[in-house]
Motif scaffolding. Structure first.
Motif, PDB file in Angstrom:
ATOM      1  N   THR A  75     -25.472  26.999  12.869  1.00  0.00           N
ATOM      2  CA  THR A  75     -25.699  28.348  12.342  1.00  0.00           C
ATOM      3  C   THR A  75     -24.511  29.251  12.646  1.00  0.00           C
ATOM      4  O   THR A  75     -24.069  30.026  11.793  1.00  0.00           O
ATOM      5  CB  THR A  75     -26.982  28.948  12.936  1.00  0.00           C
ATOM      6  N   ALA A  76     -23.983  29.155  13.870  1.00  0.00           N
ATOM      7  CA  ALA A  76     -22.814  29.960  14.225  1.00  0.00           C
ATOM      8  C   ALA A  76     -21.634  29.604  13.318  1.00  0.00           C
ATOM      9  O   ALA A  76     -20.890  30.487  12.870  1.00  0.00           O
ATOM     10  CB  ALA A  76     -22.440  29.735  15.685  1.00  0.00           C
ATOM     11  N   GLY A  77     -21.470  28.321  13.025  1.00  0.00           N
ATOM     12  CA  GLY A  77     -20.389  27.902  12.152  1.00  0.00           C
ATOM     13  C   GLY A  77     -20.517  28.482  10.758  1.00  0.00           C
ATOM     14  O   GLY A  77     -19.527  28.895  10.148  1.00  0.00           O
ATOM     15  N   GLU A  78     -21.749  28.523  10.238  1.00  0.00           N
ATOM     16  CA  GLU A  78     -21.979  29.092   8.909  1.00  0.00           C
ATOM     17  C   GLU A  78     -21.778  30.605   8.902  1.00  0.00           C
ATOM     18  O   GLU A  78     -21.117  31.158   8.025  1.00  0.00           O
ATOM     19  CB  GLU A  78     -23.407  28.773   8.444  1.00  0.00           C
ATOM     20  N   LEU A  79     -22.355  31.260   9.892  1.00  0.00           N
ATOM     21  CA  LEU A  79     -22.318  32.725   9.905  1.00  0.00           C
ATOM     22  C   LEU A  79     -20.931  33.260  10.221  1.00  0.00           C
ATOM     23  O   LEU A  79     -20.570  34.354   9.800  1.00  0.00           O
ATOM     24  CB  LEU A  79     -23.329  33.250  10.924  1.00  0.00           C
ATOM     25  N   LEU A  80     -20.121  32.486  10.944  1.00  0.00           N
ATOM     26  CA  LEU A  80     -18.788  32.953  11.326  1.00  0.00           C
ATOM     27  C   LEU A  80     -17.696  32.439  10.398  1.00  0.00           C
ATOM     28  O   LEU A  80     -16.504  32.543  10.717  1.00  0.00           O
ATOM     29  CB  LEU A  80     -18.475  32.535  12.768  1.00  0.00           C
ATOM     30  N   GLN A  81     -18.087  31.900   9.241  1.00  0.00           N
ATOM     31  CA  GLN A  81     -17.079  31.471   8.273  1.00  0.00           C
ATOM     32  C   GLN A  81     -16.173  32.647   7.895  1.00  0.00           C
ATOM     33  O   GLN A  81     -16.630  33.749   7.653  1.00  0.00           O
ATOM     34  CB  GLN A  81     -17.732  30.932   7.010  1.00  0.00           C
ATOM     35  N   GLY A  82     -14.888  32.369   7.863  1.00  0.00           N
ATOM     36  CA  GLY A  82     -13.938  33.397   7.440  1.00  0.00           C
ATOM     37  C   GLY A  82     -13.577  34.401   8.512  1.00  0.00           C
ATOM     38  O   GLY A  82     -12.841  35.352   8.228  1.00  0.00           O
TER      39      GLY A  82
END
Length: 247
Positions: free
Chosen positions: A237-244
């Motif tokens: 989830t952190a990887g998805e939400l912190l994209q970019g």
């Protein structure tokens, strides 16, 4: 981690309303990064503090009611910041100790007002990032600020940037799963699709420059996957939400 600071009712409803994005705009993004005076994307130059995330996990009952689960939520509030810290460390970003919002912080205090203002701004950005909802004065530019009041948070943390996160995550109960399967089977038998739905995950994250109040990065997720109840799910989830994130 102290007792969780709950989102103001109006803001919680606004965040929940973003679930509607999952129907036609599921997944992560579009993330946005502010630009410098020459139009180039900004990059993190300084230290980051992770502000206590506003996370609530719930269970969807067979009847479709959403019941908050305190045990899941408290575990997620511990795991998510750890996952974020791992990501920042891997990128070589300087960090300050995570900031836990005091339980007795008055909403009317200067720091309390800054936290509530960011909440409102983050949800506004999420709303206007939807296709067809862009503001004419901003277009597709990330041009939002919290103003000079952020100096209160910088004084409290010593950081140059603050990372804020708001997440609502729900999971289908066994009864809900059973009914969903029955609906799909019945729909297939009669030549249609009947899906009563299960859980959803929606989140908003912002990175704010505490030296001038500018929101330098934003992202949101709205999807029917994702799981914050274990470490692997928190990392995903952190990887998805912190994209970019402008590392």
């Amino acid at each position: 981690m102290r007792r969780h600071r709950r989102t103001a009712p109006a803001a919680a409803l606004a965040l929940a309303a973003l679930l509607g994005l999952s129907a036609g705009h599921a997944g992560a993004g579009p993330e946005q990064v502010a630009a410098d005076g020459d139009g180039r994307p900004l990059r993190i130059q300084g230290s980051v503090v992770v502000v206590e995330p506003d996370i609530e996990l719930s269970e969807v009952t067979a009847g479709g009611m959403t019941e908050p689960r305190r045990d899941w939520s408290e575990a997620a509030r511990r795991r998510y910041p750890t996952a974020v810290a791992e990501r920042l460390a891997a990128a070589g970003v300087g960090r300050r100790p995570d900031f836990d919002v005091p339980d007795d912080l008055p909403a009317s205090s200067r720091l309390g007002q800054v936290l509530r203002l960011n909440e409102a701004v983050a949800l506004s950005i999420a709303y206007h990032a939807r296709p067809g909802s862009e503001l004419a004065t901003k277009g597709d530019r990330l041009d939002w600020t919290l103003g000079g009041g952020v100096s209160e948070l910088r004084a409290a943390t010593g950081a140059d940037y603050a990372l804020f996160t708001y997440v609502r995550d729900s999971y289908a109960s066994d009864g809900r799963k059973a009914l969903r399967v029955l609906g799909l089977v019945a729909g297939a038998a009669f030549g249609g699709v009947v899906d009563i739905g299960g859980g959803r995950q929606v989140g908003v994250a912002t990175l704010v420059d505490l030296r001038n109040g500018r929101v330098v990065w934003f992202n949101r997720i709205a999807r029917q996957t994702g799981d914050l109840r274990d470490e692997a799910g928190a990392r995903a989830t952190a990887g998805e939400l912190l994209q970019g994130l402008p590392l």
